[in-house]
Every structure is written in C-alpha cells, then in structure tokens.
Motif scaffolding. Structure first.
Motif, PDB file in Angstrom:
ATOM      1  N   GLN A  52      43.224  -5.796  82.216  1.00 41.47           N
ATOM      2  CA  GLN A  52      43.560  -7.192  82.432  1.00 41.47           C
ATOM      3  C   GLN A  52      42.294  -8.045  82.406  1.00 41.47           C
ATOM      4  OE1 GLN A  52      45.666  -6.352  86.106  1.00 41.47           O
ATOM      5  NE2 GLN A  52      47.573  -7.135  85.214  1.00 41.47           N
TER       6      GLN A  52
ATOM      7  N   ASP B 116      47.226  -9.896  80.347  1.00 38.93           N
ATOM      8  CA  ASP B 116      47.527  -8.466  80.371  1.00 38.93           C
ATOM      9  C   ASP B 116      47.540  -7.963  78.929  1.00 38.93           C
ATOM     10  OD1 ASP B 116      48.914  -5.928  80.405  1.00 38.93           O
ATOM     11  OD2 ASP B 116      49.560  -6.430  82.440  1.00 38.93           O
TER      12      ASP B 116
ATOM     13  N   GLU C 161      50.947 -10.974  78.019  1.00 32.69           N
ATOM     14  CA  GLU C 161      51.421 -12.100  78.815  1.00 32.69           C
ATOM     15  C   GLU C 161      50.303 -12.644  79.695  1.00 32.69           C
ATOM     16  OE1 GLU C 161      54.722 -10.850  81.106  1.00 32.69           O
ATOM     17  OE2 GLU C 161      56.078 -10.603  79.396  1.00 32.69           O
ATOM     18  N   ARG C 162      50.386 -13.940  79.972  1.00 35.57           N
ATOM     19  CA  ARG C 162      49.433 -14.590  80.871  1.00 35.57           C
ATOM     20  C   ARG C 162      50.096 -14.786  82.221  1.00 35.57           C
ATOM     21  NH1 ARG C 162      45.522 -18.725  77.710  1.00 35.57           N
ATOM     22  NH2 ARG C 162      44.842 -18.957  79.854  1.00 35.57           N
ATOM     23  N   THR C 163      49.430 -14.267  83.251  1.00 32.37           N
ATOM     24  CA  THR C 163      49.973 -14.340  84.601  1.00 32.37           C
ATOM     25  C   THR C 163      48.865 -14.813  85.528  1.00 32.37           C
ATOM     26  OG1 THR C 163      49.407 -12.028  85.036  1.00 32.37           O
ATOM     27  CG2 THR C 163      51.591 -12.464  84.142  1.00 32.37           C
TER      28      THR C 163
ATOM     29  N   THR D 177      36.761  -8.927  84.043  1.00 34.64           N
ATOM     30  CA  THR D 177      37.875  -8.009  83.864  1.00 34.64           C
ATOM     31  C   THR D 177      38.029  -7.190  85.135  1.00 34.64           C
ATOM     32  OG1 THR D 177      38.687  -6.128  82.570  1.00 34.64           O
ATOM     33  CG2 THR D 177      36.322  -6.331  82.826  1.00 34.64           C
TER      34      THR D 177
ATOM     35  N   GLU E 207      48.483  -5.097  77.772  1.00 29.50           N
ATOM     36  CA  GLU E 207      49.651  -4.290  77.425  1.00 29.50           C
ATOM     37  C   GLU E 207      50.824  -5.169  77.016  1.00 29.50           C
ATOM     38  OE1 GLU E 207      49.878  -1.145  77.048  1.00 29.50           O
ATOM     39  OE2 GLU E 207      47.888  -0.593  77.785  1.00 29.50           O
ATOM     40  N   THR E 208      51.041  -6.254  77.757  1.00 33.75           N
ATOM     41  CA  THR E 208      52.210  -7.107  77.501  1.00 33.75           C
ATOM     42  C   THR E 208      51.853  -8.379  76.747  1.00 33.75           C
ATOM     43  OG1 THR E 208      51.945  -8.288  79.594  1.00 33.75           O
ATOM     44  CG2 THR E 208      53.241  -6.258  79.627  1.00 33.75           C
TER      45      THR E 208
ATOM     46  N   VAL F  52      45.186 -14.917  83.928  1.00 34.16           N
ATOM     47  CA  VAL F  52      45.102 -13.464  83.780  1.00 34.16           C
ATOM     48  C   VAL F  52      45.885 -13.044  82.541  1.00 34.16           C
ATOM     49  CG1 VAL F  52      45.581 -11.228  84.832  1.00 34.16           C
ATOM     50  CG2 VAL F  52      44.877 -13.164  86.267  1.00 34.16           C
TER      51      VAL F  52
ATOM     52  N   ASP G 170      44.920  -4.865  90.924  1.00 34.13           N
ATOM     53  CA  ASP G 170      46.302  -5.061  90.468  1.00 34.13           C
ATOM     54  C   ASP G 170      46.493  -6.367  89.717  1.00 34.13           C
ATOM     55  OD1 ASP G 170      46.112  -6.908  92.480  1.00 34.13           O
ATOM     56  OD2 ASP G 170      47.661  -6.016  93.761  1.00 34.13           O
ATOM     57  N   GLY G 171      45.435  -7.137  89.570  1.00 36.23           N
ATOM     58  CA  GLY G 171      45.512  -8.368  88.788  1.00 36.23           C
ATOM     59  C   GLY G 171      46.205  -9.524  89.462  1.00 36.23           C
ATOM     60  N   THR G 172      46.405  -9.463  90.777  1.00 36.49           N
ATOM     61  CA  THR G 172      47.147 -10.512  91.474  1.00 36.49           C
ATOM     62  C   THR G 172      46.262 -11.430  92.307  1.00 36.49           C
ATOM     63  OG1 THR G 172      47.554  -9.105  93.403  1.00 36.49           O
ATOM     64  CG2 THR G 172      49.176  -9.027  91.596  1.00 36.49           C
TER      65      THR G 172
END
Length: 437
Positions: A265, A277, A282-284, A260, A279-280, A275, A302-304
């Motif tokens: 995330q 998230d 969503e998988r990114t 994590t 909150e949303t 990844v 930032d999860g990027t």
C-alpha cells in the motif's frame, strides 16, 4: 725547452719523499665500512618507516568488525556513524542484508564523485556499493527494500538518440536495476528512450514490488537552448514485480508517493483518500487535511492510520490520522518525520537537535495506547527517509555494532611515504659527503 724540461725533472727527483703511512690502508677500510654501515642503517630506517606507515594504513582500512555468524538475524544499528569517503567498495560481492543506505561523497586517490554506502544489518560494517551502471542520481537515486535485501537504483547506458545530460544528472538514465544484497544478482529493466529518462520517484511497495516514476526527455544536449528542459510522462506511477519481463506497469495514477507500509500500500501525497492499494487499485484511507509535504509520513501496517508531524511547517507535533479523525498530539517536541510503524500500536519518528552543528537526529518510538516513549537509534547526521532504511527491522531491537573503519586519506599516506624516503636520501647524501677517512 729541453733544458727547462730536464731541470724540472731534476727538481722533482730531488724532492723529499714522505715516508709511507702505515695506517693508510686501515683508515681507508674503516672509512668505507662506516659509509656502508651508515647507508645500511638509513636504508633500514627508511624501510621500517615505510612498512610502519603501510601497516598502519592497512590496519586503519581493515574492518574492526567480526564476520557475522551463520544465521545471524539482521537488526538496525543502535547508532549510525558518519561514513568515511575513503571506505572500500564491495567489488560487487554480496554484503548480506543491509540496515540502511547513505548517499555520500566517494573519493579515490585521483578523483572524487557520488557514492552510496551500505550499512550491514548483521555486522554493522560500512562499505561503498559498487553497483553496475549506477547513474548516481542525487535525488532518490537508491531505494532499499523493507527487509534490507534489495537495492533499487537508476541505470545509465546508451540512448537511441543524443542523450540529455543537462537536466540535473551527468549520466543519462535508461532504466532501473535491482541488486540482491544476499546473492549479488542484478536484475535490469531498460526502457526504450531516445534521449534518456528524467528519473522522479523510486520506492519499494513491499519486498518484491518496486514503484517507479519517470519521464522521457524531449530533446538531447544538441538541441537548441530554447528547446531544453522539457520532459513528458503519460503513464505516472508504475509498479514492477521484480523479475517480471514485462517490466514496470502503469498504475494510472499521477500523484506523488509519500511513503509505503511495506505491505503493498502506498501513501500518496495530498488528496482526501491518499492510500493506494496495489492489489485492488483502489484509493482508501482517512481524509488528511494538510499540505502535501513529501516523505514525512508513515502508513500503518494495515493501511488504516497515518502518522505525521502536524503543522504548517516542519517540524511539527506528531499526530495520527484515522477514519475517525486526527488524534491529539502524541509528541509535543519538534518532530521532523514519522519513519514507520514498529507494530500496530507503535510509531517510530525522528527528532533533531537543531542547536548542534551538524544537526543530530534521533529515532524514537511511542506507544499509542500507553504514551511510552523509547529511544531507538542515535541517527546523527543520517536522515531516515523512505528508501534508505530497512523499515521491517524497526520491530527488532537495535544492536550495538562496533564503530566502522575510518581509513586515512591515501594522498596523505602517500605524501608521508614520499617525504620519508626523500628525507632519508637527503640525510644520507649529506652524511656521506661529511664522512672523511
């Protein structure tokens, strides 16, 4: 007969009487005085030996670390030490923020078992954590929050039916608890389970949200052998806002967690968009083409970006994957795992010297923009994994703490005390027998 008796009496009366010894009384007094003095000397020596051993043992057990001053900022230690199995426990008292958790054997005078040592982030002190109803799960049994203030662990307790204890744990698992290291408060969530839970994953998404995964055992220990070993899970990963009475809520995701970023995330193992998230929902994330090796990757704040050792086998070469692709190797050495991100530009990773026995690990960092490497922590045998290191503290300069206490084996101390008393008694017995008036 009477004549013989009279004759013997006459002989006794005519026997010469030795003159009285004028020194007899004084010699008797000197004899008893020597015995008293000798006994007192041996007793005093025995008492001194016992006091010395007990004092040395107490000194060894006492922490060589000064209490932290109020307001002391937490930090990771510049060195992790091998914890003694004879360390004292915290007796449920708050420890303050923790830098790391170390699963290890815990011994008492009469027994031994599993335990978890907490390393203070303000004093460097090592103590076993006496966590109520700890199931002492061997695999991912405890998880430390990123800021080091909370410890999550699997709870043991009563099941509604026959418990299952043959699936890898000796104590049935019925839920999860969160212990606050600053206040000593314990928050529990107990699941309704007939035979107990098969615990799987336990990891903090951020400072207040815990992600867990468990299954329910299908049968108890009393079921036929052919039915043993089965468990079911219809929910997958669950997230718990600690303190929410609803308990952990299903995410609808069945993937395994890798690590994590401590900011809500999750990095999931495997998949093109790894990844998640919270909150949303969503998988990114970047497309990472690699084998799903668990617990060796680190997700950026930032999860990027994802840092991990690349290669078909561990260890590998440290690379960073982003939406634009995978970087050239940042570190050509044998990197075992990426620990976390110090900031947006700096990654912390683990190297280990396999030529040493036991293998010695080092936590280093590298700047993505400059390539500058810095040695952060001499980890030794400590293996930094998700859940056992306060990753928020990677951004703080490690602190040189004093070496923790290393108590003696109390069985040896007890044996030495008993031997000292026994030798003293035997010597005293022999000496008293040898002393003559």
């Amino acid at each position: 007969m009477s004549t013989l008796r009279e004759r013997l009496g006459d002989l006794a009366g005519s026997a010469p009487v030795p003159p009285p010894d004028p020194d007899l009384w004084d010699r008797a007094r000197r004899y008893h005085r020597r015995r008293r003095v000798g006994t007192a000397a041996v007793a005093a020596a025995c008492v001194l030996a016992v006091v010395a051993l007990v004092g040395l043992d107490s000194w060894q057990r006492s922490p060589s670390i000064e209490p932290a001053a109020p307001g002391t900022d937490p930090a990771l230690p510049a060195r992790f030490w091998e914890p003694s199995p004879w360390l004292p426990g915290n007796d449920g008292e708050p420890t303050g923020p923790l830098a790391g958790l170390m699963e290890t054997e815990r011994k008492t005078f009469l027994s031994s078992g599993d335990g978890v040592v907490g390393v203070s982030a303000t004093t460097g002190e090592y103590r076993f954590l006496d966590l109520p109803d700890d199931a002492h799960e061997a695999i991912q049994g405890h998880a430390l929050s990123p800021d080091g203030t909370k410890v999550a662990y699997w709870l043991t307790g009563e099941t509604s039916g026959t418990p299952q204890t043959g699936g890898g744990q000796s104590l049935p698992v019925v839920g999860v608890g969160v212990w606050d290291s600053e206040t000593g408060e314990l928050i529990r969530h107990v699941a309704e389970t007939e035979h107990g839970l098969a615990p799987d994953e336990l990891l903090w998404a951020d400072r207040n949200r815990l992600v867990v995964r468990w299954a329910h055992w299908r049968v108890g220990d009393d079921a036929p052998t052919r039915d043993q070993g089965g468990a079911y899970d219809r929910v997958g990963l669950r997230v718990w806002q600690v303190g929410d009475p609803k308990g952990p809520v299903g995410l609808g995701v069945s993937a395994f967690m890798d690590s994590t970023n401590g900011a809500g995330q999750l990095l999931l193992s495997g998949g093109k968009r790894p990844v998640l998230d919270l909150e949303t929902a969503e998988r990114t994330g970047p497309q990472v083409k690699r084998k799903p090796l668990l617990h060796i990757s680190a997700l950026s704040p930032d999860g990027t970006a994802i840092a991990y050792p690349r290669g078909n086998r561990n260890p590998g070469r440290l690379v960073v994957a982003t939406a634009s692709g995978v970087s050239d190797p940042l570190v050509e050495d044998k990197v075992w795992a990426a620990v976390g991100w110090v900031d947006d530009d700096t990654v912390a990773f683990v190297t280990r010297d396999a030529d040493l026995d036991p293998i010695s690990a080092t936590i280093e960092s590298i700047s993505l923009s400059t390539g500058e490497r810095t040695e952060l922590i001499e980890a030794g045998t400590f293996q930094p994994l998700p859940g056992n290191l306060a990753t928020d503290l990677l951004a703080v300069e490690p602190r040189d703490f004093a070496e923790p206490a290393s108590p003696w084996n109390p069985r040896i101390v007890g044996g030495l005390l008993g031997s000292a008393v026994l030798v003293a008694l035997m010597w005293l017995w022999g000496w008293r027998r040898s002393v003559r008036p």
